[in-house]
Design a protein around this motif. Structure first.
Motif, PDB file in Angstrom:
ATOM      1  N   UNK A  60      37.054  29.485  42.699  1.00 46.29           N
ATOM      2  CA  UNK A  60      37.855  28.367  43.199  1.00 46.29           C
ATOM      3  C   UNK A  60      39.350  28.641  43.058  1.00 46.29           C
ATOM      4  N   UNK A  61      39.681  29.557  42.176  1.00 49.43           N
ATOM      5  CA  UNK A  61      41.082  29.818  41.863  1.00 49.43           C
ATOM      6  C   UNK A  61      41.190  31.232  41.309  1.00 49.43           C
ATOM      7  N   UNK A  62      42.413  31.757  41.267  1.00 50.40           N
ATOM      8  CA  UNK A  62      42.612  33.131  40.799  1.00 50.40           C
ATOM      9  C   UNK A  62      43.889  33.227  39.979  1.00 50.40           C
ATOM     10  N   UNK A  63      43.814  33.955  38.874  1.00 51.30           N
ATOM     11  CA  UNK A  63      44.986  34.325  38.076  1.00 51.30           C
ATOM     12  C   UNK A  63      45.135  35.839  38.167  1.00 51.30           C
ATOM     13  N   UNK A  64      46.259  36.279  38.722  1.00 47.15           N
ATOM     14  CA  UNK A  64      46.562  37.706  38.839  1.00 47.15           C
ATOM     15  C   UNK A  64      47.515  38.097  37.727  1.00 47.15           C
ATOM     16  N   UNK A  65      47.086  39.008  36.879  1.00 47.83           N
ATOM     17  CA  UNK A  65      47.930  39.568  35.819  1.00 47.83           C
ATOM     18  C   UNK A  65      48.354  40.953  36.270  1.00 47.83           C
ATOM     19  N   UNK A  66      49.653  41.134  36.487  1.00 46.28           N
ATOM     20  CA  UNK A  66      50.137  42.411  36.995  1.00 46.28           C
ATOM     21  C   UNK A  66      50.979  43.105  35.933  1.00 46.28           C
ATOM     22  N   UNK A 350      50.255  34.180  39.921  1.00 41.21           N
ATOM     23  CA  UNK A 350      50.511  35.564  39.538  1.00 41.21           C
ATOM     24  C   UNK A 350      51.456  35.602  38.350  1.00 41.21           C
ATOM     25  N   UNK A 351      51.085  36.364  37.344  1.00 36.36           N
ATOM     26  CA  UNK A 351      51.938  36.575  36.169  1.00 36.36           C
ATOM     27  C   UNK A 351      52.283  38.052  36.111  1.00 36.36           C
ATOM     28  N   UNK A 352      53.571  38.369  36.250  1.00 36.94           N
ATOM     29  CA  UNK A 352      54.028  39.750  36.231  1.00 36.94           C
ATOM     30  C   UNK A 352      54.587  40.107  34.858  1.00 36.94           C
ATOM     31  N   UNK A 353      54.101  41.213  34.305  1.00 37.70           N
ATOM     32  CA  UNK A 353      54.770  41.825  33.152  1.00 37.70           C
ATOM     33  C   UNK A 353      55.846  42.706  33.761  1.00 37.70           C
ATOM     34  N   UNK A 354      57.040  42.197  33.866  1.00 38.70           N
ATOM     35  CA  UNK A 354      58.100  42.807  34.662  1.00 38.70           C
ATOM     36  C   UNK A 354      59.035  43.630  33.772  1.00 38.70           C
ATOM     37  N   UNK A 399      33.682  30.674  34.905  1.00 38.52           N
ATOM     38  CA  UNK A 399      32.741  31.034  35.966  1.00 38.52           C
ATOM     39  C   UNK A 399      33.348  30.934  37.357  1.00 38.52           C
ATOM     40  N   UNK A 400      34.294  30.006  37.549  1.00 41.25           N
ATOM     41  CA  UNK A 400      34.874  29.860  38.888  1.00 41.25           C
ATOM     42  C   UNK A 400      36.381  30.134  38.916  1.00 41.25           C
ATOM     43  N   UNK A 401      36.892  30.790  37.882  1.00 40.26           N
ATOM     44  CA  UNK A 401      38.279  31.263  37.873  1.00 40.26           C
ATOM     45  C   UNK A 401      38.271  32.783  37.814  1.00 40.26           C
ATOM     46  N   UNK A 402      38.817  33.416  38.827  1.00 40.77           N
ATOM     47  CA  UNK A 402      38.861  34.873  38.886  1.00 40.77           C
ATOM     48  C   UNK A 402      40.123  35.369  38.179  1.00 40.77           C
ATOM     49  N   UNK A 403      39.947  36.250  37.203  1.00 37.39           N
ATOM     50  CA  UNK A 403      41.066  36.866  36.489  1.00 37.39           C
ATOM     51  C   UNK A 403      41.121  38.336  36.893  1.00 37.39           C
ATOM     52  N   UNK A 404      42.250  38.746  37.441  1.00 39.00           N
ATOM     53  CA  UNK A 404      42.436  40.093  37.972  1.00 39.00           C
ATOM     54  C   UNK A 404      43.604  40.739  37.230  1.00 39.00           C
ATOM     55  N   UNK A 405      43.352  41.828  36.524  1.00 38.44           N
ATOM     56  CA  UNK A 405      44.411  42.519  35.787  1.00 38.44           C
ATOM     57  C   UNK A 405      44.533  43.939  36.326  1.00 38.44           C
ATOM     58  N   UNK A 406      45.636  44.208  37.030  1.00 45.93           N
ATOM     59  CA  UNK A 406      45.817  45.484  37.726  1.00 45.93           C
ATOM     60  C   UNK A 406      47.235  46.007  37.511  1.00 45.93           C
ATOM     61  N   UNK A 407      47.451  47.219  37.986  1.00 45.46           N
ATOM     62  CA  UNK A 407      48.780  47.809  38.033  1.00 45.46           C
ATOM     63  C   UNK A 407      48.842  48.728  39.234  1.00 45.46           C
ATOM     64  N   UNK A 408      49.940  49.475  39.359  1.00 47.30           N
ATOM     65  CA  UNK A 408      50.097  50.303  40.558  1.00 47.30           C
ATOM     66  C   UNK A 408      49.502  51.702  40.421  1.00 47.30           C
TER      67      UNK A 408
END
Length: 503
Positions: A60-66, A350-354, A399-408
């Protein structure tokens, strides 16, 4: 770019608004008409393979950790304890709740929640550059010109959050959301970096600036002194990613501007929002700004007048025990705000570790690799990520919140000779971690060779991750959107949904 006809939306019997009809119809001269779009939508809806039907739209929702700068796979999720010391380095590995799977010793709390996640050790692509745009958009390659530091280059594809916003806005049942669909933390990308151009990536791309994320600004002080180094330049500063004071706060960015230079700050301060918007409408010319203006008006109303948004940004409303479970760092408190935002209705946060201070900061550990991994990077991540997973689980949201932790990309298997150790850019093999929202739990996907230098099993590209995320959010990754020349381009580029990652 599409022609935006200003005026009140009037919904037609087929679910499109009158404004959408005029907007799409304006593409006819470029070879993309309304009938083409409708046929494309119907084809997309029928294209989800039956084997993937159960997972389509699970999130239903997504949190992107970059994690900008790129973590080393060898000290995180692809440890090689039997490799030579110049490869494995000085750190050891620890067991996790997945039998037989070990991770870096600096991530003990992550090891305790790893059974809720899917780890990919076989991320790979051919471009070892800081291509945030390549990692988060359908952009085919990051090497056309200097697009890495050209965020407004018209060749850029839209950021994943911008695509979600655009596609959902054009769905038949779409109404103006209570909260913006595409929100980014903690501050506009690259704005805390010293004397450097902005990085490309989280922008509307060829959809136009109206589809940029709504950014926050971070107000607070770092508590731990650090010494940065970059190509002979040394600077001492207090790093908020290593520690912040409890009175920190996140606010709507004053730099979020409408066409004509109107900021959200000014919108909030003026007595009459409508008067200011109407005056600005008369003042701006018929450019990309004009075409973006009507949508910005809607976003301004949503952002400025939403009490839920303002309350969600106020992290001081949470018990201190919960805040500390995320870590009293910029990334930790940002992750808590991200949870608060999706909880009240944001679709993608989206949360960026900048970078902060000099370039080669964040996870870009060319210099002082081990001091930074030990004292700043891993300790902060090892509270924020597990804290988020546990909190979402406790609230019945995982269960319905997608957590995505990626980098380049990843980092070189062989250490360089810099003081404190260093690892340079490496994109042939690296790692990523996911949880919730239809992703499998307790699964390790892919394998690399004995030095974590090349993928030997199940290669996965950044575009595959995009396609899989869109799929879980209920958006067919084959959906095509028009660029500024009217060409219809697939939102995930060449990516395909990876069933290996799904529950």
């Amino acid at each position: 770019i599409m022609l935006r006809v200003l005026g009140s939306p009037k919904r037609l019997c087929n679910g499109l608004t009158r404004r959408d009809f005029l907007e799409v119809g304006g593409l006819g001269v470029l070879g993309v008409g309304l009938s083409d779009l409708l046929r494309s939508s119907e084809a997309s809806a029928a294209r989800v393979p039956s084997t993937l039907e159960s997972s389509f739209g699970k999130a239903k929702r997504c949190i992107l950790l970059y994690l900008y700068g790129s973590p080393s796979q060898l000290e995180t999720f692809d440890v090689k304890p039997d490799a030579p010391v110049e490869i494995r380095g000085e750190l050891k590995s620890i067991p996790t709740l997945i039998p037989g799977f070990h991770i870096g010793e600096l991530l003990p709390e992550t090891a305790r929640v790893i059974d809720r996640t899917t780890i990919v050790r076989s991320m790979t692509h051919p471009y070892p550059v800081h291509g945030i745009a390549y990692a988060t958009t359908g952009l085919p390659e990051p090497t056309i010109g200097n697009v890495e530091i050209s965020p407004r280059d018209p060749r850029h594809w839209p950021f994943i959050g911008s695509v979600v916003d655009y596609v959902e806005e054009h769905r038949a049942s779409a109404d103006l959301p209570a909260l913006p669909r595409n929100i980014a933390l903690p501050f506009p990308l690259s704005t805390r970096r010293t004397n450097q151009p902005y990085r490309a990536g989280p922008y509307g791309g060829f959809l136009g600036s109206a589809y940029d994320p709504i950014w926050t600004e971070f107000e607070g002080e770092g508590t731990k002194p650090f010494v940065q180094e970059n190509r002979g330049v040394v600077q001492e500063f207090r790093d908020p990613y290593a520690g912040i004071k409890p009175d920190c706060r996140f606010e709507l960015s004053s730099g979020a501007t409408a066409p004509g230079g109107i900021t959200l700050d000014r919108l909030a301060q003026r007595r009459s929002l409508l008067q200011q918007l109407d005056q600005a409408r008369r003042d701006i010319d018929a450019s990309d700004q004009t075409r973006s203006f009507d949508r910005f008006q809607q976003m301004a109303f949503s952002a400025v007048t939403s009490g839920r948004l303002q309350q969600a940004l106020d992290v001081t409303g949470e018990p201190m025990k919960l805040r500390e479970s995320y870590g009293m760092t910029l990334f930790g408190q940002g992750a808590l705000v991200a949870r608060r935002l999706v909880e009240v209705g944001a679709r993608l946060v989206s949360l960026f570790w900048d970078e902060y201070g000099l370039a080669d900061s964040a996870w870009d550990t060319h210099y002082q690799h081990y001091p930074r991994m030990k004292n700043e990077l891993c300790p902060s991540f090892d509270l924020a990520f597990p804290g988020l997973i546990r909190d979402l689980e406790a609230r019945g949201m995982l269960d319905d919140t997608l957590v995505v932790c990626i980098s380049e990309h990843g980092r070189t298997p062989k250490l360089n000779s810099a003081a404190g150790g260093g690892r340079d850019h490496w994109s042939r093999a690296y790692s990523a971690i996911f949880a919730g929202g239809g992703m499998a739990a307790g699964k390790v996907v892919g394998k690399t060779d004995r030095i974590a230098g090349d993928v030997v099993d199940t290669p996965i590209s950044p575009k595959d991750i995009l396609a899989t995320v869109y799929h879980l959010l209920g958006i067919d990754p084959h959906t095509e959107i028009p660029d500024r020349l009217g060409r219809r381009l697939p939102i995930a580029g060449s990516g395909v949904v990876r069933a290996e990652l799904l529950a």
